[in-house]
Design a protein around this motif. Structure first.
Motif, short mmCIF file in Angstrom:
data_model
loop_
_atom_site.label_atom_id
_atom_site.label_comp_id
_atom_site.label_asym_id
_atom_site.label_seq_id
_atom_site.Cartn_x
_atom_site.Cartn_y
_atom_site.Cartn_z
N HIS A 1 85.98 45.75 5.38
CA HIS A 1 87.48 46.52 5.73
C HIS A 1 87.06 47.86 6.98
CE1 HIS A 1 90.61 45.73 2.24
NE2 HIS A 1 89.87 45.83 1.58
N ALA B 1 89.21 48.76 10.24
CA ALA B 1 89.18 50.35 10.54
C ALA B 1 88.10 50.67 11.79
CB ALA B 1 88.85 50.60 8.96
N GLU C 1 87.10 53.40 3.49
CA GLU C 1 87.72 53.17 4.17
C GLU C 1 88.46 54.60 5.34
OE1 GLU C 1 91.54 50.12 5.06
OE2 GLU C 1 91.39 51.35 3.40
N MET D 1 84.29 45.83 0.99
CA MET D 1 84.03 46.83 1.84
C MET D 1 83.80 46.56 3.49
SD MET D 1 86.47 48.81 -0.48
CE MET D 1 86.53 49.95 1.24
N HIS E 1 86.48 52.65 -2.62
CA HIS E 1 87.37 52.35 -1.27
C HIS E 1 88.05 53.80 -0.02
CE1 HIS E 1 89.83 48.77 0.34
NE2 HIS E 1 90.32 49.69 0.66
#
Length: 212
Positions: free
Chosen positions: A154, A158, A82, A151, A78
């Motif tokens: 995510h 980002a 990210e 993810m 993670h």
């Protein structure tokens, strides 16, 4: 709490190139891009499936991309995944510079076997993500045995926030998590390729406000 240091470099006044170095207690990242490249990539994130996705992004957006990253992947991927998304977004924003002469908008519809994804990008200066359509349970699937489906969102969050893009990604169909994730990145790449392109018919900033 993470301790973060970030340095950015906008290289030159004409070449749309940027370099990011990002250091935290959780990851160490060196990333460079050339928005006017040929899609060449040299990527080692320590997360194999993420390498695959970023390679696809570079190839289909015609963005030269180099990434070197290490992180606490022994805990989870993670943080590393990210943080690379954050660095990529920062590099895109830096490399775009004033945004003078760009097309600004791009959209793409990309299939990968049974998967079909639509992406729309506006280099708006206003971070906003609309992300929908992934099938139930996708977020829990371990793609390649190490990359959690959750993810994907995510990463888009980002990139969108740090590049100041408005992005819509819609999964219109799909069954295989690998195909869905890859189609999402390819669709985003193709839409971004159109949006970042220099349009000879555009004079100055493509906004009635005069700024993006």
């Amino acid at each position: 709490m993470s301790v973060e240091t970030i340095s950015t470099e906008h290289i030159g006044t004409e070449r749309r190139v940027a370099r990011i170095q990002r250091e935290t207690s959780e990851s160490s990242i060196e990333l460079s891009i050339n928005l006017d490249g040929t899609g060449t990539s040299d990527i080692d994130t320590s997360v194999p499936f993420y390498d695959h996705l970023l390679t696809a992004f570079a190839k289909h957006s015609l963005t030269d991309l180099t990434v070197r990253a290490k992180g606490d992947t022994d805990i989870d991927v993670h943080h590393t995944v990210e943080d690379i998304g954050i660095a990529l977004g920062q590099a895109i924003k830096e490399a775009l510079g004033t945004k003078s002469g760009i097309s600004r908008y791009g959209d793409a519809l990309v299939p990968l076997d049974e998967a079909l994804v639509q992406a729309v990008v506006d280099i708006s200066g206003r971070p906003y993500l609309v992300h929908s359509g992934e099938p139930a349970g996708f977020e829990f699937h371990l793609i390649g045995g190490h990359f959690t489906g959750s993810m994907i969102r995510h990463v888009f969050e980002a990139i969108t926030y740090n590049a100041a893009l408005t992005v819509h990604v819609r999964v219109l169909g799909g069954r295989d998590p690998h195909h869905i994730a890859e189609a999402e990145f390819k669709a985003f790449a193709r839409a971004f390729r159109l949006a970042k392109a220099l349009d000879p018919e555009v004079t100055g900033i493509p906004s009635t406000k005069g700024v993006l």
